[in-house]
Design a protein around this motif. Structure first.
Motif, PDB file in Angstrom:
ATOM      1  N   VAL A  80     -25.723 -28.212  42.393  1.00 23.82           N
ATOM      2  CA  VAL A  80     -25.684 -29.268  43.419  1.00 23.82           C
ATOM      3  C   VAL A  80     -25.516 -28.659  44.816  1.00 23.82           C
ATOM      4  CG1 VAL A  80     -24.422 -31.308  44.249  1.00 23.82           C
ATOM      5  CG2 VAL A  80     -24.798 -30.991  41.800  1.00 23.82           C
ATOM      6  N   LEU A  81     -24.739 -27.564  44.923  1.00 23.66           N
ATOM      7  CA  LEU A  81     -24.567 -26.876  46.210  1.00 23.66           C
ATOM      8  C   LEU A  81     -25.906 -26.367  46.724  1.00 23.66           C
ATOM      9  CD1 LEU A  81     -22.954 -25.515  48.473  1.00 23.66           C
ATOM     10  CD2 LEU A  81     -22.507 -23.608  46.919  1.00 23.66           C
ATOM     11  N   THR A  82     -26.700 -25.763  45.854  1.00 23.00           N
ATOM     12  CA  THR A  82     -28.021 -25.272  46.241  1.00 23.00           C
ATOM     13  C   THR A  82     -28.913 -26.433  46.674  1.00 23.00           C
ATOM     14  OG1 THR A  82     -27.783 -23.504  44.605  1.00 23.00           O
ATOM     15  CG2 THR A  82     -29.974 -23.845  45.511  1.00 23.00           C
ATOM     16  N   ALA A  83     -28.834 -27.549  45.952  1.00 17.32           N
ATOM     17  CA  ALA A  83     -29.612 -28.742  46.313  1.00 17.32           C
ATOM     18  C   ALA A  83     -29.180 -29.276  47.684  1.00 17.32           C
ATOM     19  CB  ALA A  83     -29.431 -29.819  45.242  1.00 17.32           C
ATOM     20  N   SER A  84     -27.880 -29.169  47.992  1.00 16.43           N
ATOM     21  CA  SER A  84     -27.374 -29.615  49.298  1.00 16.43           C
ATOM     22  C   SER A  84     -27.945 -28.772  50.438  1.00 16.43           C
ATOM     23  CB  SER A  84     -25.842 -29.540  49.335  1.00 16.43           C
ATOM     24  OG  SER A  84     -25.283 -30.371  48.352  1.00 16.43           O
ATOM     25  N   LEU A  85     -28.167 -27.479  50.181  1.00 17.86           N
ATOM     26  CA  LEU A  85     -28.769 -26.608  51.191  1.00 17.86           C
ATOM     27  C   LEU A  85     -30.222 -27.008  51.455  1.00 17.86           C
ATOM     28  CD1 LEU A  85     -27.449 -23.013  50.381  1.00 17.86           C
ATOM     29  CD2 LEU A  85     -27.003 -24.381  52.420  1.00 17.86           C
ATOM     30  N   SER A 170     -20.571 -15.848  56.290  1.00 21.63           N
ATOM     31  CA  SER A 170     -20.276 -15.329  54.945  1.00 21.63           C
ATOM     32  C   SER A 170     -20.212 -16.456  53.917  1.00 21.63           C
ATOM     33  CB  SER A 170     -18.951 -14.558  54.957  1.00 21.63           C
ATOM     34  OG  SER A 170     -17.886 -15.397  55.337  1.00 21.63           O
ATOM     35  N   GLN A 171     -19.807 -17.638  54.343  1.00 24.16           N
ATOM     36  CA  GLN A 171     -19.888 -18.835  53.501  1.00 24.16           C
ATOM     37  C   GLN A 171     -20.854 -19.790  54.182  1.00 24.16           C
ATOM     38  OE1 GLN A 171     -15.899 -20.386  52.536  1.00 24.16           O
ATOM     39  NE2 GLN A 171     -15.127 -18.481  53.401  1.00 24.16           N
ATOM     40  N   VAL A 172     -21.993 -20.017  53.572  1.00 22.56           N
ATOM     41  CA  VAL A 172     -23.046 -20.804  54.221  1.00 22.56           C
ATOM     42  C   VAL A 172     -22.581 -22.230  54.518  1.00 22.56           C
ATOM     43  CG1 VAL A 172     -24.154 -21.640  52.100  1.00 22.56           C
ATOM     44  CG2 VAL A 172     -25.536 -21.278  54.168  1.00 22.56           C
ATOM     45  N   THR A 173     -21.584 -22.719  53.777  1.00 20.81           N
ATOM     46  CA  THR A 173     -21.076 -24.077  54.027  1.00 20.81           C
ATOM     47  C   THR A 173     -20.446 -24.189  55.421  1.00 20.81           C
ATOM     48  OG1 THR A 173     -19.080 -23.392  52.833  1.00 20.81           O
ATOM     49  CG2 THR A 173     -20.658 -24.739  51.633  1.00 20.81           C
ATOM     50  N   LEU A 174     -19.966 -23.057  55.972  1.00 24.15           N
ATOM     51  CA  LEU A 174     -19.370 -23.070  57.312  1.00 24.15           C
ATOM     52  C   LEU A 174     -20.432 -23.216  58.401  1.00 24.15           C
ATOM     53  CD1 LEU A 174     -16.627 -20.285  56.927  1.00 24.15           C
ATOM     54  CD2 LEU A 174     -16.422 -22.749  56.565  1.00 24.15           C
ATOM     55  N   ASN A 175     -21.708 -22.998  58.049  1.00 23.80           N
ATOM     56  CA  ASN A 175     -22.806 -23.201  58.998  1.00 23.80           C
ATOM     57  C   ASN A 175     -23.199 -24.669  59.094  1.00 23.80           C
ATOM     58  OD1 ASN A 175     -23.691 -20.128  58.069  1.00 23.80           O
ATOM     59  ND2 ASN A 175     -24.222 -20.611  60.169  1.00 23.80           N
ATOM     60  N   LEU A 176     -22.915 -25.420  58.034  1.00 19.88           N
ATOM     61  CA  LEU A 176     -23.369 -26.810  57.977  1.00 19.88           C
ATOM     62  C   LEU A 176     -22.641 -27.661  59.010  1.00 19.88           C
ATOM     63  CD1 LEU A 176     -23.426 -27.215  54.084  1.00 19.88           C
ATOM     64  CD2 LEU A 176     -25.380 -26.828  55.587  1.00 19.88           C
ATOM     65  N   PRO A 177     -23.360 -28.555  59.710  1.00 19.80           N
ATOM     66  CA  PRO A 177     -22.733 -29.388  60.742  1.00 19.80           C
ATOM     67  C   PRO A 177     -21.698 -30.347  60.169  1.00 19.80           C
ATOM     68  CG  PRO A 177     -24.989 -30.111  60.307  1.00 19.80           C
ATOM     69  CD  PRO A 177     -24.799 -28.822  59.571  1.00 19.80           C
ATOM     70  N   SER A 178     -20.558 -30.480  60.845  1.00 19.55           N
ATOM     71  CA  SER A 178     -19.473 -31.351  60.377  1.00 19.55           C
ATOM     72  C   SER A 178     -19.893 -32.818  60.393  1.00 19.55           C
ATOM     73  CB  SER A 178     -18.234 -31.163  61.261  1.00 19.55           C
ATOM     74  OG  SER A 178     -17.792 -29.823  61.205  1.00 19.55           O
ATOM     75  N   GLY A 179     -19.367 -33.573  59.442  1.00 16.39           N
ATOM     76  CA  GLY A 179     -19.575 -35.021  59.434  1.00 16.39           C
ATOM     77  C   GLY A 179     -20.780 -35.490  58.650  1.00 16.39           C
ATOM     78  N   LYS A 180     -21.712 -34.581  58.342  1.00 17.84           N
ATOM     79  CA  LYS A 180     -22.914 -34.974  57.605  1.00 17.84           C
ATOM     80  C   LYS A 180     -22.582 -35.148  56.112  1.00 17.84           C
ATOM     81  CE  LYS A 180     -25.833 -34.505  61.105  1.00 17.84           C
ATOM     82  NZ  LYS A 180     -26.651 -35.615  61.641  1.00 17.84           N
ATOM     83  N   TYR A 182     -24.478 -34.382  53.489  1.00 20.71           N
ATOM     84  CA  TYR A 182     -24.829 -33.209  52.682  1.00 20.71           C
ATOM     85  C   TYR A 182     -23.813 -32.084  52.876  1.00 20.71           C
ATOM     86  CZ  TYR A 182     -27.105 -31.776  57.087  1.00 20.71           C
ATOM     87  OH  TYR A 182     -27.375 -31.475  58.398  1.00 20.71           O
ATOM     88  N   THR A 183     -23.182 -32.042  54.066  1.00 25.28           N
ATOM     89  CA  THR A 183     -22.133 -31.043  54.302  1.00 25.28           C
ATOM     90  C   THR A 183     -20.931 -31.335  53.422  1.00 25.28           C
ATOM     91  OG1 THR A 183     -22.841 -30.792  56.599  1.00 25.28           O
ATOM     92  CG2 THR A 183     -20.633 -29.990  56.052  1.00 25.28           C
ATOM     93  N   LYS A 184     -20.544 -32.614  53.349  1.00 22.12           N
ATOM     94  CA  LYS A 184     -19.397 -32.997  52.520  1.00 22.12           C
ATOM     95  C   LYS A 184     -19.673 -32.729  51.035  1.00 22.12           C
ATOM     96  CE  LYS A 184     -17.695 -36.454  55.788  1.00 22.12           C
ATOM     97  NZ  LYS A 184     -17.508 -37.877  56.097  1.00 22.12           N
ATOM     98  N   VAL A 185     -20.920 -33.011  50.607  1.00 24.09           N
ATOM     99  CA  VAL A 185     -21.304 -32.756  49.212  1.00 24.09           C
ATOM    100  C   VAL A 185     -21.248 -31.259  48.926  1.00 24.09           C
ATOM    101  CG1 VAL A 185     -23.216 -32.833  47.549  1.00 24.09           C
ATOM    102  CG2 VAL A 185     -22.749 -34.816  48.996  1.00 24.09           C
ATOM    103  N   ALA A 186     -21.814 -30.450  49.846  1.00 20.43           N
ATOM    104  CA  ALA A 186     -21.842 -28.996  49.660  1.00 20.43           C
ATOM    105  C   ALA A 186     -20.433 -28.422  49.596  1.00 20.43           C
ATOM    106  CB  ALA A 186     -22.626 -28.349  50.798  1.00 20.43           C
TER     107      ALA A 186
END
Length: 311
Positions: A80-85, A170-180, A182-186
């Motif tokens: 699911v994390l990969t799908a979120s990306l 180093s953690q791609v989830t830290l690149n994801l914009p806050s509040g979205k 897909y970010t919360k899912v990831a």
């Protein structure tokens, strides 16, 4: 000696799991803080303590069969994390970044270390083998899990680079914009994964300590006490380590390479030397050893330099 390297490696990976939890929860709930026993816990340290409290009961379990179901949740979370990306790439910047370098030789030691740390589960294999209902299928399970992990790791790495380029963290989830969404899912999936695998990682460490202290295997009180000490110490160390990527690179470069590349080659030479080893096998082993030594020396030096530079 080899067992020591494996147990230290598992211990450090357990620490990195808690660092992962702390970083991502801090991104999800910024500014969180509380007072506990006279100490002010805030941000990452607070969430590391919470993550440790959540995983603690799972380390008390005697039956690893129960942990198999917990780990299966982790497998679904990875997918699911990969799908979120993919979702993030479609919804935001797309899958092509301009002005990004295709090959950065300076980052090669760190990258190789991180590559090796992706496959640090070897020390858990004996525990899994002995707990299987039908251990004749172990080789098949090992092959399928290795292929699935390789595909998922590869997809995550490629997607992260295609979306964020040289700016990928180093953690791609830290690149994801806050509040979205897909970010919360990831982030949620990233949180589930370590929690699901932590107990499986620390089980061999607890068993080794029980054996060293000559305690009955799986004894209730002793197991709870030892596993609690392991969890508490990993949480304390995780609270003082602010560099997830560098820690993972060190684990991969030094411990993983030693345990999965150098030691197996040396053991093979020692075991089969008397029977005679073909020249092509010797050539292949020397080649593997040279790669292993290169990664171990350059990766360990680079990661330690990066870790020291952060203080």
């Amino acid at each position: 000696g080899i067992a020591f390297f494996m147990y230290v490696e598992l211990y450090l990976v357990a620490i990195s799991f808690l660092v992962l939890e702390g970083d991502n929860l801090d991104k999800l709930f910024p500014g969180a803080a509380t007072d506990l026993l006279g100490y002010r816990l805030q941000g990452k340290q607070l969430f590391i303590a919470l993550a440790a409290a959540v995983v603690l009961p799972t380390t008390w379990l005697k039956n690893l069969g129960v942990l198999a179901y917990v780990s299966a949740v982790g497998l679904v979370a990875s997918a699911v994390l990969t799908a979120s990306l993919v979702w993030a790439g479609v919804a935001e910047t797309g899958f092509h970044r301009n002005n990004t370098s295709v090959l950065n030789l300076c980052g090669l030691p760190t990258s190789l270390g991180l590559f090796f740390v992706c496959f640090t589960g070897h020390a858990v294999f004996p525990t899994i083998y002995s707990s299987m209902k039908n251990n004749k299928h172990f080789s098949k399970v090992l092959l399928i899990s290795s292929v699935l992990c390789s595909v998922n790791y590869g997809l995550t790495a490629v997607l992260g680079y295609m979306i964020y380029g040289d700016d990928v963290q180093s953690q791609v989830t830290l690149n994801l914009p806050s509040g979205k969404l897909y970010t919360k899912v990831a982030i949620l999936m990233t949180l589930i994964n370590p929690l699901a695998k932590y107990a499986l990682l620390t089980a061999p460490i607890t068993a080794a300590i029980e054996e060293k202290l000559s305690l009955p295997a799986g004894g209730g009180t002793a197991r709870v006490a030892i596993s609690t000490v392991v969890v508490v110490t990993t949480a304390v160390v995780a609270s003082t380590v602010p560099f997830f990527g560098y820690l993972m690179s060190f684990i991969g470069s030094f411990l993983s390479v030693m345990a999965t590349v150098i030691f197996p080659c040396l053991c093979f030479l020692k075991i089969y030397k008397a029977e005679g080893i073909r020249r092509i096998e010797i050539a292949a082993i020397i080649g593997i050893l040279m790669i292993g030594v290169f990664v171990a020396v350059t990766g360990t030096y680079t990661s330690l330099q990066q870790i020291i530079g952060t203080f």
